[in-house]
Design an enzyme around this catalytic site. Structure first.
Site, mmCIF file in Angstrom:
data_model
loop_
_atom_site.group_PDB
_atom_site.id
_atom_site.type_symbol
_atom_site.label_atom_id
_atom_site.label_comp_id
_atom_site.label_asym_id
_atom_site.label_seq_id
_atom_site.Cartn_x
_atom_site.Cartn_y
_atom_site.Cartn_z
ATOM 1 N N SER A 82 0.835 -1.196 0.000
ATOM 2 C CA SER A 82 0.000 0.000 0.000
ATOM 3 C C SER A 82 0.881 1.261 0.000
ATOM 4 C CB SER A 82 -0.953 -0.045 1.202
ATOM 5 O OG SER A 82 -1.992 0.897 1.070
ATOM 6 N N ASP A 207 -9.991 -6.001 -3.818
ATOM 7 C CA ASP A 207 -9.469 -4.784 -3.186
ATOM 8 C C ASP A 207 -10.338 -3.576 -3.539
ATOM 9 O OD1 ASP A 207 -7.936 -2.729 -2.109
ATOM 10 O OD2 ASP A 207 -6.039 -3.524 -2.855
ATOM 11 N N HIS A 235 -7.360 -5.936 0.274
ATOM 12 C CA HIS A 235 -6.209 -5.029 0.326
ATOM 13 C C HIS A 235 -5.045 -5.566 1.169
ATOM 14 C CE1 HIS A 235 -4.374 -1.151 -0.409
ATOM 15 N NE2 HIS A 235 -4.177 -0.943 0.876
#
Length: 256
Positions: A82, A207, A235
């Site tokens: 991320s 996601d 995610h």
């Protein structure tokens, strides 16, 4: 006093640095360590201002990369999840000779949606920034909950992420705001296209923060990179599917 938390473990002869995402810390990798440790010398780091890396205020993406490079091995594979993917990408741009391979996980070179680029709506990120000063903990919890939505183990995965946050010192509002600002403004789509080291991108099919369409768009934009989409993951694929995640990384490194 500023001090970067950096832990090294594992039995392999190749270095693998693991960078966590927004609001979290290195403990987030716990469920996949036993699958990676036999193959790598693992480096677990809390990003500046997060977890046990206290004493830092909000730093820029470039400053964060410089701080990590000063503590890192001379050459390593860099894994960024991320927000950590933006940091790992910046490191690859600044000192490519030190990056054996770049692996991004549920990350995007541009997190904000710009028609036709898919991503998080700018007003959503701005909203999180505004809410941080009003209800700090609830805002972080809401963001964590978004990361597991849709998976079969969503509730359990969200609890695990929350435990990771609460078990270590919380980052300050200034640091969290700085991280959201990176997610809102950074765009590495063109700059990362020029990288020559091996690049692997791992996604979760479900996601909601980094839409799976990003994978196919980058397949075209970065033809020298490789992408893998984990079917029932969101995610945080290394939490919901730790075995599949570790296998993808192990196979990628084995072929280089």
């Amino acid at each position: 006093m500023t001090e970067l938390y950096w832990q090294t473990l594992g039995e392999g002869d190749r270095d693998l640095v693991l960078l966590h995402g927004w609001g979290l810390n290195a403990e987030v990798w716990g469920c996949t360590l036993e699958r990676l440790a036999p193959h790598f010398r693992l480096h677990l780091v809390d990003l500046p201002g997060y977890g046990r890396s206290q004493g830092y205020g909000a730093v820029s993406l470039m400053e964060m990369a410089e701080i990590l490079l000063a503590a890192a091995p001379k050459q390593a594979y860099w894994v960024g999840w991320s927000l950590g993917g933006l940091v790992a990408g910046q490191i690859a741009l600044m000192q490519p000779e030190r990056v054996t391979g770049l692996i991004t996980v549920a990350s995007s070179p541009c997190f904000t949606a710009h028609d036709p680029w898919p991503g998080i709506r700018p007003e959503v990120l701005s909203g999180f920034q505004q809410q941080l000063s009003h209800d700090f903990q609830r805002t972080v919890e809401r963001f964590l909950a978004l990361q597991t939505l849709g998976t079969e183990s969503a509730r359990q995965d969200a609890r695990q992420l929350k435990t990771v946050v609460l078990n270590q010192p919380m980052p300050g509002v200034e640091v969290l705001n700085g991280g959201l600002e990176m997610l809102r403004t950074v765009d590495q789509r063109q700059s990362l296209a020029a990288l020559t080291m091996p690049v692997l991108r791992i996604y979760g099919y479900l996601d909601g923060l980094v839409p799976r369409k990003v994978a196919s768009l980058l397949d075209e934009l970065w033809p020298n990179s490789t992408s893998e989409v984990i079917a029932k993951a969101a995610h945080a694929p290394f939490i919901s599917h730790p075995e599949a995640f570790a296998n993808i990384i192990n196979q990628f490194v084995a072929t280089e």
